[in-house]
Scaffold this active site. Structure first.
Site, PDB file in Angstrom:
ATOM      1  N   ASP A 282      27.633 -43.556   1.584  1.00 61.79           N
ATOM      2  CA  ASP A 282      27.686 -42.139   1.931  1.00 61.79           C
ATOM      3  C   ASP A 282      26.810 -41.878   3.176  1.00 61.79           C
ATOM      4  O   ASP A 282      26.918 -42.595   4.165  1.00 61.79           O
ATOM      5  CB  ASP A 282      27.273 -41.301   0.721  1.00 61.79           C
ATOM      6  CG  ASP A 282      27.515 -39.812   0.897  1.00 61.79           C
ATOM      7  OD1 ASP A 282      28.658 -39.365   0.682  1.00 61.79           O
ATOM      8  OD2 ASP A 282      26.567 -39.092   1.239  1.00 61.79           O
ATOM      9  N   TRP A 283      25.919 -40.870   3.128  1.00 60.90           N
ATOM     10  CA  TRP A 283      25.065 -40.577   4.278  1.00 60.90           C
ATOM     11  C   TRP A 283      24.143 -41.747   4.634  1.00 60.90           C
ATOM     12  O   TRP A 283      23.648 -41.841   5.758  1.00 60.90           O
ATOM     13  CB  TRP A 283      24.230 -39.317   4.030  1.00 60.90           C
ATOM     14  CG  TRP A 283      24.861 -38.088   4.602  1.00 60.90           C
ATOM     15  CD1 TRP A 283      25.637 -37.176   3.953  1.00 60.90           C
ATOM     16  CD2 TRP A 283      24.772 -37.648   5.964  1.00 60.90           C
ATOM     17  NE1 TRP A 283      26.041 -36.183   4.812  1.00 60.90           N
ATOM     18  CE2 TRP A 283      25.520 -36.446   6.060  1.00 60.90           C
ATOM     19  CE3 TRP A 283      24.146 -38.122   7.099  1.00 60.90           C
ATOM     20  CZ2 TRP A 283      25.657 -35.729   7.243  1.00 60.90           C
ATOM     21  CZ3 TRP A 283      24.270 -37.415   8.288  1.00 60.90           C
ATOM     22  CH2 TRP A 283      25.021 -36.236   8.350  1.00 60.90           C
ATOM     23  N   TRP A 323      35.593 -31.692  -0.265  1.00 64.31           N
ATOM     24  CA  TRP A 323      34.214 -31.769  -0.757  1.00 64.31           C
ATOM     25  C   TRP A 323      33.326 -30.750  -0.039  1.00 64.31           C
ATOM     26  O   TRP A 323      32.556 -30.026  -0.660  1.00 64.31           O
ATOM     27  CB  TRP A 323      33.671 -33.182  -0.569  1.00 64.31           C
ATOM     28  CG  TRP A 323      32.188 -33.315  -0.531  1.00 64.31           C
ATOM     29  CD1 TRP A 323      31.414 -33.563   0.567  1.00 64.31           C
ATOM     30  CD2 TRP A 323      31.271 -33.199  -1.625  1.00 64.31           C
ATOM     31  NE1 TRP A 323      30.094 -33.616   0.235  1.00 64.31           N
ATOM     32  CE2 TRP A 323      29.965 -33.404  -1.111  1.00 64.31           C
ATOM     33  CE3 TRP A 323      31.423 -32.955  -2.979  1.00 64.31           C
ATOM     34  CZ2 TRP A 323      28.840 -33.356  -1.894  1.00 64.31           C
ATOM     35  CZ3 TRP A 323      30.292 -32.915  -3.783  1.00 64.31           C
ATOM     36  CH2 TRP A 323      29.019 -33.108  -3.253  1.00 64.31           C
ATOM     37  N   ASP A 409      37.533 -43.252  -5.234  1.00 61.04           N
ATOM     38  CA  ASP A 409      36.832 -42.250  -4.432  1.00 61.04           C
ATOM     39  C   ASP A 409      37.841 -41.366  -3.691  1.00 61.04           C
ATOM     40  O   ASP A 409      38.581 -41.861  -2.836  1.00 61.04           O
ATOM     41  CB  ASP A 409      35.916 -42.946  -3.431  1.00 61.04           C
ATOM     42  CG  ASP A 409      35.084 -41.982  -2.598  1.00 61.04           C
ATOM     43  OD1 ASP A 409      35.186 -40.762  -2.811  1.00 61.04           O
ATOM     44  OD2 ASP A 409      34.328 -42.466  -1.737  1.00 61.04           O
ATOM     45  N   HIS A 438      33.194 -42.672  -5.864  1.00 61.65           N
ATOM     46  CA  HIS A 438      32.427 -42.531  -4.634  1.00 61.65           C
ATOM     47  C   HIS A 438      31.067 -43.218  -4.708  1.00 61.65           C
ATOM     48  O   HIS A 438      30.638 -43.870  -3.761  1.00 61.65           O
ATOM     49  CB  HIS A 438      32.246 -41.043  -4.326  1.00 61.65           C
ATOM     50  CG  HIS A 438      31.444 -40.772  -3.105  1.00 61.65           C
ATOM     51  ND1 HIS A 438      31.900 -41.062  -1.830  1.00 61.65           N
ATOM     52  CD2 HIS A 438      30.197 -40.228  -2.939  1.00 61.65           C
ATOM     53  CE1 HIS A 438      30.981 -40.716  -0.943  1.00 61.65           C
ATOM     54  NE2 HIS A 438      29.937 -40.209  -1.578  1.00 61.65           N
TER      55      HIS A 438
END
Length: 457
Positions: A282-283, A323, A409, A438
């Site tokens: 993710d980030w 999202w 995901d 995810h």
């Protein structure tokens, strides 16, 4: 009942001490298989230097029997008894003493002295050590870690424009036993305090740098850390500012792509991390994939899971846009429910751990800020540096890479990851986890085992 069962009774007493802010030691006295005395530490609240768990349990047992001699009785205590308590046990003529964790500073059953082995005494008590020692010691470790953390808080004042999650929110989280570390003097932090895990030898052959995303924190990697550490490697897992145990700016505007990237660059330099295996999700990838080109000599490999490069010249996925819209519409969404929906294999207390850093709206500014920070246009903050990173991964990356994809995901799933794999030079066929969503590291033990073999020097 077994020794372990009675020691669990003593652990229950130790937890009562912990709840009262006392050193968590508990004890029970047993006769003929029945508990006749219970006690927990309370010298501080009782203003009594003799109010140790063992003394309290002995007193209760003596009252129950109407006799200060406790012939035929056994005492179970979570920590090796001190000289005072050992003397009382011998005077009471206990038949047997069973303890859990050793006490290297004041233990009088072998650690410092062994009063039970004094043959000149007129009574000899049998001693058994090490029963549930891990659980007993863990309770004590958490207590003293919390006390050290409170001392650090006093020495590291909180900025007026930030909040700090109370330490009690992190007590007893499942499968997260590691001691906290903090850094507050990075120039980019400007006095904010950033938390990180740092486990394993500093001179390890490899260092796994594990970067989380939104809305998770370093807890995400708890299933992978033991595998990495089992290889004798070092693991460093920071909490981004605004997440986990790190300080949390009160305003969304405090967060930006460039600032968080600079914090991570300075963090890597400050710890002087070498032979890095970069682990991102993710980030953690949006930011982390831009780091190696700044210091390629520090990095040996990449383990990449469900993430992307925010180059601003590629349309964002429909899943991500959905999202982002959900976050804008429902900014106070439950993080624990999010994890429960996407990870049905998790226990309720594991899901609840993801709520721990965010007790109220004031602690959630980062959760509100990050969805809108993903670069969507070519001139957005972070887009230009991400395009530079894309070129680095295509043409200059010389390390090894491994990709794991959570196929369920809806945000950054297989299509997004295949596009990223095409960018990363030499990235082989991915490891696809059919049941993972995810938050791929929640299936991380299998990924970690594959990774340690793949990256083994």
């Amino acid at each position: 009942m077994s020794d372990a069962a009675f020691m669990r009774e003593a652990l229950g007493q130790a937890r009562l001490a912990l709840e009262a802010g006392e050193v968590p030691v508990g004890a029970v006295v047993v006769r003929d298989g029945v508990v006749i005395g219970r006690g927990h530490n309370h010298p501080v609240s009782g203003h009594d230097p003799t109010a140790h768990a063992e003394i309290a349990a002995l007193r209760q047992a003596a009252l129950a029997l109407g006799n200060y001699r406790l012939d035929g009785c056994e005492l179970y205590v979570t920590l090796e008894p001190c000289a005072m308590c050992t003397g009382a046990m011998l005077h009471a003529r206990l038949q047997r003493v069973v303890f859990g964790a050793t006490d290297p500073k004041t233990g009088a059953a072998g650690s410092v002295v062994n009063l039970f082995e004094q043959r000149r005494l007129n009574h000899h008590t049998q001693v058994q050590s090490g029963v549930l020692a891990g659980e007993c010691g863990a309770l004590l470790s958490r207590f003293f870690a919390g006390r050290r953390a409170r001392a650090r808080d006093a020495s590291q004042p909180l900025r007026d424009d930030a909040v700090r999650t109370p330490h009690a929110r992190f007590d007893g989280l499942p499968d997260y036993p590691w001691a906290p570390h903090y850094v507050a003097d990075l120039p980019a932090l400007a006095g904010l305090r950033m938390h990180y895990l740092d486990e394993g030898p500093r001179d390890a052959p490899l260092t796994w740098l594990c970067l989380h995303g939104n809305p998770s924190w370093s807890y995400l990697y708890r299933k992978m850390l033991p595998v990495f550490l089992g290889e004798g490697h070092r693991v460093v897992a920071p909490d981004l500012v605004g997440f986990g145990r790190s300080d949390k700016p009160k305003k969304e505007g405090a967060h930006s792509f460039s600032w968080h990237r600079e914090v991570l660059l300075q963090f890597v330099e400050r710890l002087d991390l070498q032979n890095i295996l970069l682990v991102v999700q993710d980030w953690g990838g949006l930011l982390g994939l831009t780091l190696p080109m700044a210091a390629p000599h520090r990095y040996r490999g990449l383990l990449v899971m469900n993430t992307m490069l925010g180059t601003g010249d590629v349309p964002l996925s429909a899943g991500f846009l959905a999202w982002r819209e959900m976050c804008a519409r429902n900014p106070e969404f439950s993080v624990s429910r999010l994890f429960a929906r996407g990870n049905p294999h998790l226990a309720p207390d594991e899901c609840a751990a993801y709520d721990a850093p965010f007790p109220d709206r004031g602690h959630r500014a980062a959760l509100r800020a990050f969805p809108a920070m993903v670069p969507e246009t070519a001139d957005a903050d972070g887009a230009a540096i991400s395009r530079e990173a894309r070129e680095f991964w295509r043409t200059q990356w010389s390390g090894r890479s491994l990709m794991a994809i959570g196929a369920q995901d809806p945000v950054l799933g297989t299509p997004v990851m295949e596009n990223l794999r095409a960018v990363i030079r030499g990235c082989p066929e991915p490891m696809v986890l059919a049941d993972a969503g995810h938050f791929v590291p929640e299936h991380g033990e299998a990924i970690a085992r594959r990774a340690v073999g793949y990256f083994r020097p």
